[in-house]
Enzyme design. Sequence first.
Site, PDB file in Angstrom:
ATOM      1  N   THR A 290      71.762 136.843  81.982  1.00 35.07           N
ATOM      2  CA  THR A 290      72.966 136.014  81.909  1.00 35.07           C
ATOM      3  C   THR A 290      74.190 136.904  81.752  1.00 35.07           C
ATOM      4  O   THR A 290      74.212 137.826  80.935  1.00 35.07           O
ATOM      5  CB  THR A 290      72.850 135.026  80.733  1.00 35.07           C
TER       6      THR A 290
ATOM      7  N   HIS B 257      85.253 150.419  78.585  1.00 37.67           N
ATOM      8  CA  HIS B 257      85.762 150.921  77.298  1.00 37.67           C
ATOM      9  C   HIS B 257      86.506 152.248  77.399  1.00 37.67           C
ATOM     10  O   HIS B 257      87.137 152.682  76.440  1.00 37.67           O
ATOM     11  CB  HIS B 257      84.642 150.994  76.248  1.00 37.67           C
TER      12      HIS B 257
ATOM     13  N   GLY C 108      78.928 151.925  81.666  1.00 41.54           N
ATOM     14  CA  GLY C 108      78.841 153.040  82.603  1.00 41.54           C
ATOM     15  C   GLY C 108      77.409 153.531  82.757  1.00 41.54           C
ATOM     16  O   GLY C 108      76.935 153.782  83.867  1.00 41.54           O
ATOM     17  N   THR C 109      76.716 153.653  81.647  1.00 40.09           N
ATOM     18  CA  THR C 109      75.347 154.172  81.685  1.00 40.09           C
ATOM     19  C   THR C 109      74.445 153.307  82.558  1.00 40.09           C
ATOM     20  O   THR C 109      73.686 153.823  83.384  1.00 40.09           O
ATOM     21  CB  THR C 109      74.782 154.269  80.252  1.00 40.09           C
TER      22      THR C 109
ATOM     23  N   GLN D 156      85.459 158.426  83.955  1.00 33.34           N
ATOM     24  CA  GLN D 156      86.638 159.073  83.363  1.00 33.34           C
ATOM     25  C   GLN D 156      87.834 159.107  84.305  1.00 33.34           C
ATOM     26  O   GLN D 156      88.943 159.433  83.885  1.00 33.34           O
ATOM     27  CB  GLN D 156      86.304 160.515  82.934  1.00 33.34           C
TER      28      GLN D 156
ATOM     29  N   CYS E 168      76.307 167.283  69.303  1.00 33.09           N
ATOM     30  CA  CYS E 168      75.572 167.694  68.114  1.00 33.09           C
ATOM     31  C   CYS E 168      74.316 166.864  67.994  1.00 33.09           C
ATOM     32  O   CYS E 168      74.380 165.656  67.992  1.00 33.09           O
ATOM     33  CB  CYS E 168      76.407 167.474  66.862  1.00 33.09           C
TER      34      CYS E 168
ATOM     35  N   ASN F 208      84.038 164.541  81.578  1.00 33.75           N
ATOM     36  CA  ASN F 208      84.390 163.969  80.283  1.00 33.75           C
ATOM     37  C   ASN F 208      84.643 165.032  79.214  1.00 33.75           C
ATOM     38  O   ASN F 208      85.403 164.817  78.290  1.00 33.75           O
ATOM     39  CB  ASN F 208      83.303 162.992  79.812  1.00 33.75           C
TER      40      ASN F 208
END
Length: 416
Positions: free
Chosen positions: A237, A201, A70-71, A179, A324, A150
């Site tokens: 690749t 994921h 996603g990033t 999401q 955090c 999220n």
Amino acid sequence: MSIYLDHAATTRPRPEVVAAMDAVLDDAWANPSSTHAFGRRARAALDDARESVARDLRVDAREVVFTSGGTEAINLAIKGAAWAGKARGHQLISTAVEHEAVLNALAHLEKFGFEVILLPVDRYARVDPDALSAALTERTVLVSLQYVNNEVGTVQPLAELVRRARMQRHVLVHVDAVQAAPWMDLDVPALDVDLVSIAAHKLEGPKGVGALYIRRGTALLAQQHGGSQERHRRAGTENVAGAAGLARALHLARQERPDVPERARGLRDRLRDAVLAVPGVELTGHPRDRAPGHLSVVVRDADGQSLVTALDLEGIACSSGSACAAGSTEPSHVLTAMGYPPEEARGALRLTLGRSTTTEEIQIACRVVPEVIARVREGSRALVADTPAAPAARVPVSVPDSVPDARGGYEPRDPE
Ligand SMILES: *Cc1c(COP(=O)(O)O)cnc(C)c1O
């Protein structure tokens, strides 16, 4: 007994996905760019995955670029569109409640002279379409919108926001649908957007693979250079097994609608009712327009991270909405933008269900979570017994009617 209630962080790859990836690693392991028989098998597997993803998004296979997640899809969308559109303008619009991938890609572009406007949100993390209309100018190059948040699960009024963005010609619209993809159909033509990011994921696929939909004809500058893979839009690749895993996961998620989301919603509502029955616990995010598996709350007089640790000891895996950083708990930029003062934001707790969450697990969680909240509060009361805390002041929440340039409390965490 361990109960996984952190599906917004990541999900366990489902057996069908693992099998699809295993088959590729076993049989189609070669380089898809090789012209020999081995390479052709890998190419065929990659083509199959791309066509499957394209079908599920209702787009053309040539409009799908596989990325490392996603990033990367988000970075390619935002930076690629910004640089390609630089001659037309330098303004980028997004929202104060985006994922760090969006916020930090924008913060990076700011250093190169782009102007970034982050739209404010209301109490429920929703963007006001009028604020978007007011922010748009002739110089706007890109509007980047999150579909589902999220941290608090809120679903944005995307159709209306896109309609507003479209009123300014030439503006590209990117949607972070990472999401949303597990729960909602992504009918991309109906969304009428130019760029859509997803990650495997979050929908029971593997980590490290995602996809970016790029509407045909969209000018985008590649952000990773090398070979000519992915039609020159993403060198390197290809992760063929990952692509196959993403395709399988996306397809199964789509096939299982609306049953899986409806079931998750029912279980989530039971857990929500049990947790909200505890005094001083407040739902965060929208009460109805939220991802079906998503429960997020703020717990007064408790620290979110302490709750997570205590729940972990009881076998329940969840997270605190707040990020955090190296021991010091900073309040979440999302809750801050929603108007929660830091002392409330620190009590953030996020419990997110998935397809595999069982009724028995939720029964247990309905009993254990309230118990743990009570116990953690007892503990923190004992600790602060001789240092009475200042009463928490509520910050009035309003949706500004003018265009803000406030950063919504967000500071990039890792300045380059
Ligand atoms: C997880 C997530 C991302 C990042 O995706 P990765 O595959 O983990 O890089 C981006 N946006 C949202 C809304 C997310 O939940």
